[in-house]
Design an enzyme around this catalytic site. Structure first.
Site, PDB file in Angstrom:
ATOM      1  N   HIS A 103       0.904  -1.133  -0.037  1.00  0.00           N
ATOM      2  CA  HIS A 103       0.060   0.040   0.124  1.00  0.00           C
ATOM      3  C   HIS A 103       0.758   1.272  -0.072  1.00  0.00           C
ATOM      4  O   HIS A 103       1.796   1.105   0.431  1.00  0.00           O
ATOM      5  CB  HIS A 103      -0.887   0.208   1.330  1.00  0.00           C
ATOM      6  CG  HIS A 103      -0.217  -0.061   2.738  1.00  0.00           C
ATOM      7  ND1 HIS A 103       0.043   0.962   3.237  1.00  0.00           N
ATOM      8  CD2 HIS A 103      -0.003  -1.286   3.200  1.00  0.00           C
ATOM      9  CE1 HIS A 103       1.095   0.605   4.259  1.00  0.00           C
ATOM     10  NE2 HIS A 103       0.704  -0.505   4.550  1.00  0.00           N
ATOM     11  N   ASP A 104       0.519   2.351  -0.656  1.00  0.00           N
ATOM     12  CA  ASP A 104       0.846   3.818  -0.690  1.00  0.00           C
ATOM     13  C   ASP A 104       2.334   3.693  -1.392  1.00  0.00           C
ATOM     14  O   ASP A 104       3.090   4.513  -1.122  1.00  0.00           O
ATOM     15  CB  ASP A 104       0.947   4.237   0.589  1.00  0.00           C
ATOM     16  CG  ASP A 104      -0.050   4.305   1.436  1.00  0.00           C
ATOM     17  OD1 ASP A 104      -0.956   5.334   1.135  1.00  0.00           O
ATOM     18  OD2 ASP A 104      -0.706   3.240   2.326  1.00  0.00           O
ATOM     19  N   GLY A 121       5.184  -1.226   2.092  1.00  0.00           N
ATOM     20  CA  GLY A 121       4.461   0.065   1.967  1.00  0.00           C
ATOM     21  C   GLY A 121       5.028   1.380   2.159  1.00  0.00           C
ATOM     22  O   GLY A 121       6.060   1.478   2.651  1.00  0.00           O
TER      23      GLY A 121
END
Length: 247
Positions: A103-104, A121
């Protein structure tokens, strides 16, 4: 757009013209897929971030995949957890089997991720990065333009532009082949070599920056100065170097 059999496309997914989904893929929104991408069977995009502190029902800002990317079998990319922007992938990248973006993550253009690569992430991967098979990048790490990570390696520290990761947290070489293929001229390659030597001297960030400032007006040097000035985690160096054969 071509959608092959046994593919699931959830609400909030947008797919650009010319993209081919060969089959058996799972796409969740909010996800925006650009033009001319090729998704092989088993690709999973836009699923919730792997975090025990995040409610998987919260959609967040999602995932954005650019144009002309190739995603081979088993590639996974998770949507963002933070509200300041989506997980974002640029254009012309090649993701080999079972590579993963957490994520991100922000990933640039024309990168190659080999089989089994895992990106934690919030990592930031610049353009033209080449990551060898079964390598790992820790959360929040930055990988500079043109860097190369050898197969089976890993880093919890930033990797400077055009440096080559040859063992865990160790950059004992430069990506000379990548620099030449990018069209970089001899003078700029020599400047990168000089920066590599300065980094290998060790010392604090302030000491390195003072050394780089002696040539700050030159091309490439100024870019490195800005890159090291923005560092938070620290970076890999050649100190205690091992040969490439030990990586």
């Amino acid at each position: 757009v071509h959608v092959g059999p046994f593919t699931v496309i959830g609400p909030g997914v947008r797919i650009g013209a010319g993209t081919r989904i060969l089959g058996q893929c799972w796409l969740e929104g909010p996800t925006r897929i650009g033009r001319g991408n090729l998704l092989y069977p088993g690709v999973r995009l836009g699923l919730p971030p792997q975090s025990v502190s995040r409610d998987p029902e919260i959609p967040g800002p999602g995932l954005v995949l650019g144009d002309r990317n190739v995603l081979r079998e088993g590639v996974t990319m998770h949507r963002a957890m933070m509200d300041d922007g989506p997980t974002r992938v640029g254009d012309g990248n090649y993701f080999m089997t079972n590579s993963h973006l957490g994520h991100d993550v922000v990933l640039g253009d024309r990168c190659i991720l080999s089989t089994g690569v895992v990106i934690g992430g919030h990592a930031v991967i610049a353009d033209r990065v080449n990551i060898g098979g079964n390598s790992a990048v820790h959360q929040f790490v930055r990988i500079g333009t043109g860097a190369m990570l050898g197969g089976g390696s890993g880093t919890s520290l930033d990797v400077p532009p055009w440096f080559m990761l040859t063992a865990v947290n160790l950059c004992a070489a430069l990506n000379l082949v990548g620099m030449r293929r990018s069209g970089m001229d001899r003078a700029d390659i020599d400047r990168v070599r000089w920066v590599f030597r300065q980094v290998g001297l060790g010392g604090t960030r302030e000491q390195l920056i003072r050394r780089l400032e002696t040539r700050a007006g030159e091309p490439i040097i100024g870019e490195y100065l800005a890159w090291f000035s923005a560092a938070v985690r620290g970076w890999c160096t050649s100190r205690g170097r091992k040969s490439r054969g030990t990586a």
